[in-house]
Design an enzyme around this catalytic site. Structure first.
Site, PDB file in Angstrom:
ATOM      1  N   GLU B 127      38.452  29.737  55.055  1.00 20.80           N
ATOM      2  CA  GLU B 127      39.263  28.798  55.888  1.00 20.80           C
ATOM      3  C   GLU B 127      40.603  28.667  54.835  1.00 20.80           C
ATOM      4  OE1 GLU B 127      38.006  24.723  56.765  1.00 20.80           O
ATOM      5  OE2 GLU B 127      36.310  25.783  58.159  1.00 20.80           O
ATOM      6  N   PRO B 128      41.724  27.986  55.379  1.00 27.61           N
ATOM      7  CA  PRO B 128      43.138  28.493  54.869  1.00 27.61           C
ATOM      8  C   PRO B 128      42.956  27.659  53.283  1.00 27.61           C
ATOM      9  CG  PRO B 128      43.699  27.572  56.728  1.00 27.61           C
ATOM     10  CD  PRO B 128      41.945  27.826  56.902  1.00 27.61           C
ATOM     11  N   GLY B 131      36.830  29.103  50.203  1.00 27.14           N
ATOM     12  CA  GLY B 131      36.604  30.114  50.551  1.00 27.14           C
ATOM     13  C   GLY B 131      35.546  30.058  50.008  1.00 27.14           C
ATOM     14  N   ARG B 268      47.601  71.572  40.531  1.00 31.28           N
ATOM     15  CA  ARG B 268      49.055  71.051  40.180  1.00 31.28           C
ATOM     16  C   ARG B 268      48.928  71.214  38.852  1.00 31.28           C
ATOM     17  NH1 ARG B 268      54.382  69.005  40.943  1.00 31.28           N
ATOM     18  NH2 ARG B 268      54.854  68.582  39.082  1.00 31.28           N
ATOM     19  N   GLN B 336      48.186  57.619  39.196  1.00 34.05           N
ATOM     20  CA  GLN B 336      48.810  58.297  37.815  1.00 34.05           C
ATOM     21  C   GLN B 336      48.539  59.663  37.875  1.00 34.05           C
ATOM     22  OE1 GLN B 336      50.204  56.154  36.172  1.00 34.05           O
ATOM     23  NE2 GLN B 336      51.267  57.383  34.540  1.00 34.05           N
ATOM     24  N   GLY B 340      54.346  61.244  40.978  1.00 36.64           N
ATOM     25  CA  GLY B 340      54.965  61.130  41.706  1.00 36.64           C
ATOM     26  C   GLY B 340      54.015  61.470  43.390  1.00 36.64           C
ATOM     27  N   GLU B 363      35.262  38.768  50.272  1.00 36.00           N
ATOM     28  CA  GLU B 363      33.505  38.645  50.526  1.00 36.00           C
ATOM     29  C   GLU B 363      32.917  37.992  48.969  1.00 36.00           C
ATOM     30  OE1 GLU B 363      30.393  40.648  52.133  1.00 36.00           O
ATOM     31  OE2 GLU B 363      32.086  41.457  53.374  1.00 36.00           O
ATOM     32  N   THR B 365      35.386  37.290  44.825  1.00 35.09           N
ATOM     33  CA  THR B 365      36.359  38.177  44.144  1.00 35.09           C
ATOM     34  C   THR B 365      35.766  37.724  42.714  1.00 35.09           C
ATOM     35  OG1 THR B 365      35.921  35.070  43.237  1.00 35.09           O
ATOM     36  CG2 THR B 365      38.250  36.138  44.995  1.00 35.09           C
TER      37      THR B 365
END
Lengths: 268, 383
Positions: B127-128, B131, B268, B336, B340, B363, B365
């Protein structure tokens, strides 16, 4: 009218691996599997799909047959999960190193043991050796017709209409059954993904393993000793590349020189 | 101890891998860009049996084990975490709650619809203002004759605006705190119930996340799911199993980060040679691969315990915690390594980086996972 179909499939080392990882055993002149996975040769998967679609439309039975080692059972399970009703593995050390005619002889005897069939389907070319020879040899063994590079099959009244791919188009061929047809890919025969339940059901099915002796194979015609074709060497093509700079003071001059050089090399 | 997958598990893995490579990978970036729910892909997945993975055939399910479930979610997560989350939340949360806590009539009514994929499932706990702290829940369900009447708001609900069947947790006895919570089944179109704002997220952008609003939503009395005031206990059971799925999905993202990095490092060139020649890159790749394998072993261990009917709460939390954190790490290293190019949308690692962050939040933390593990180690008296 139900159509009974035998599909011959071949398990090969995944041909999608990078060329840099392609290794050949100098002794056997065969590709080394290493850690690469085994898959069903691509056009053989199209052949399974064509067979299953025909069965879904007309009824009948699809039997997948493979000549190979114990690992080929995985390929046959895959065929079962795609909708084949039965699968048979022909695994016998005596068959190893047979040439195309030897394999065709084994497959022909195996299909005779399976019993009555209207169609035998194969891929049009295998993804490893690419000889395109086994289907025709096999039809010859069985004394039935053979049509190659077919993308679609329609069955009606004891015959089939085959759409054979040719350069710039296709031919429609009416053939009486039984007939052997080699299959090429087409948008109508993209192999289906097996459903979870079909994978589980295939897992429960038993795959009979037949030996050469079970089939009445002529032992003089199989194995390395009987091979009429001898592979003397297999090698990876060496790609050489070199860079040549075309000089010139202006872009126009460079372009003229480039064109002249390309013509000299007979590239244009 | 046997680390070998069964032939069927390998076949399932291969099937989903091929499906993901051919059907999902080519469109994943575009779906992310457009925040578009992958409805076509979900239809195809349903046809293959992937929208009813865990429950038995008599309800239209595929009756798979949790090892297979984890393999499926890793393969989906490899190319598109949003698709994987859609499958995970539909199966682990909504469908599994109805299967595990539902009456025979509820199972027969709802599970075949969910398995067919014609109707998607959503599960509403958050809910707001609450959790994992379920005692802070505000949504209420009040019995009025033969109906339950729901009032309140749910937040961040996966499939919130696209689902047809919802499992909703609501307070039925506030005095009992979390032991006064019950679960209910709601159908789309119930008067007084609507999906609210659709969230615009950092990652998982093709997954649908929306608010649910209940304004006197009336549902039949028999839509109570599980026992009255037993909803939170059932929720913990559902989340335990869900963690196996979230771990597997996270491993999929991490594997994507590694595979893309391996490819890029070989291609690369820098200072006259492929960057794969440099130990600075090699060590990153080695760490990523090691951690992915460790995470997979943890997730499969939890799945194996679940399949054998053994306790698996702690192990599932290990898996979810470790896999979600190494997914973020792997995605960060992948960006990384790409330099770029890792920071622009033309390369998929940018998406993996955004997606990975959610894995340590959704689901439960990472902090909640550690709390669960610590409680399992110490016992509840040390809270």
């Amino acid at each position: 009218m139900p159509v009974n179909i035998i599909v011959c499939i071949k398990q090969i080392i995944d041909p999608e691996i990078p060329a840099s990882q392609f290794k050949i055993d100098p002794g056997t002149k065969r590709q080394v599997q290493g850690s690469h996975s085994l898959v069903i040769s691509a056009y053989d998967q199209n052949a399974i799909e064509v067979a299953v679609q025909l069965k879904e439309k007309h009824g009948g039975k699809v039997t997948a047959v493979s000549v190979g080692g114990a690992s080929a059972a995985t390929a046959l399970k895959s065929a079962l999960s795609m909708g084949a009703d039965e699968a048979i593995l022909v695994d016998d050390p005596a068959i190893v190193a047979s040439d195309q005619q030897g394999i065709a002889h084994v497959l022909a005897t195996a299909t005779q043991k399976v019993g009555v069939f209207d169609l035998i389907l194969t891929g049009c070319v295998s993804g490893d050796w690419g000889d395109r020879a086994v289907p025709a040899f096999m039809a010859e063994e069985l004394g039935i017709g053979c049509v190659g590079f077919v993308s679609r099959i329609e069955a009606k009244d004891g015959q089939v209409v085959l759409r054979r791919v040719v350069e710039d188009g296709y031919e429609l061929i009416e053939a009486k059954t039984p007939v052997l047809v080699s299959i090429i890919s087409d948008e109508t025969n993209t192999p289906r993904y097996p459903k979870l339940k079909d994978i589980m059901a295939a897992g429960k099915k038993t795959i009979p393993v037949w030996k050469a002796a079970d089939l009445g194979v002529d032992s003089e015609r199989i194995g390395a000793a009987a091979a009429r074709a001898l592979i003397t060497d297999v090698y990876l093509p060496v790609k050489e590349s070199k860079c040549e700079m075309i000089e010139g003071d202006t872009p126009q001059e460079q372009a003229v020189k480039l064109a002249a050089r390309l013509r000299e090399l007979k590239l244009i | 101890m046997d680390f070998e997958l069964s032939e069927e598990q390998k076949a399932i893995q291969t099937m989903v891998r091929e499906f993901a490579e051919r059907e999902i990978a080519p469109v994943a970036q575009e779906l992310d860009e457009r925040e578009e729910f992958p409805a076509d892909i979900v239809r195809k997945l349903a046809d293959l049996g992937l929208m009813g993975i865990l429950f038995p055939k008599e309800y239209g399910g595929a009756a798979m084990d949790y090892i297979s479930y984890a393999l499926i979610l890793e393969e989906l997560g490899r190319y598109d975490a949003s698709v994987a989350l859609t499958v995970e939340s539909h199966n682990s949360l909504c469908s599994n709650h109805i299967y595990l806590a539902g009456t025979e009539a509820q199972r027969r009514k709802y599970l075949p619809q969910l398995a067919s994929g014609k109707v998607l499932g959503a599960w509403g706990l958050t809910e707001p203002a609450s959790g994992s702290d379920a005692a802070g829940m505000q949504t209420t369900a009040t019995l009025d004759g033969v109906h339950w009447v729901l009032n309140g708001t749910k937040n961040f609900i996966t499939q919130g605006s696209v689902a047809g069947i919802y499992v909703i947790m609501a307070i039925t006895d506030r005095s009992k705190r979390e032991k006064g919570i019950s679960a209910f089944i709601l159908e789309k179109g119930t008067p007084g119930f609507r999906a609210g704002r659709k969230e615009h997220k950092m990652g998982f952008r093709a997954s649908d996340t929306a608010q649910l609003i209940f304004e006197g939503a009336r549902i039949p009395k028999e839509n109570l799911l599980g026992e009255l005031n037993h909803g939170f206990i059932d929720t913990l059971m559902i989340l335990d199993a869900g963690r196996i799925g979230m771990a597997a999905l996270s491993i999929g993202i991490a594997r994507g980060a590694l595979e893309e990095s391996l490819k890029y490092a070989k291609e690369r060139q820098a200072f006259g040679q492929p960057i794969a020649n440099y130990q600075a890159i090699q060590w990153k790749l080695a760490d990523m691969a090691t951690e992915i394998d460790a995470a997979r072993l943890l997730a499969l261990q939890a799945a194996d315990l679940r399949d054998r009917g053994q306790p698996f709460t702690k192990e599932a939390a290990y898996g979810k915690l470790f896999a979600s954190e190494i997914a973020m790490k792997a995605a960060s290293e992948a960006v990384q390594i790409h330099g770029g190019y890792g920071y622009i949308k033309e390369f998929p690692v940018e998406r993996y980086f955004r997606d990975a962050k959610f894995c340590a939040i959704g689901e439960g933390t990472s902090e909640i996972q550690r709390l669960i593990i610590a409680r399992q180690l110490l016992g509840r008296s040390y809270i």
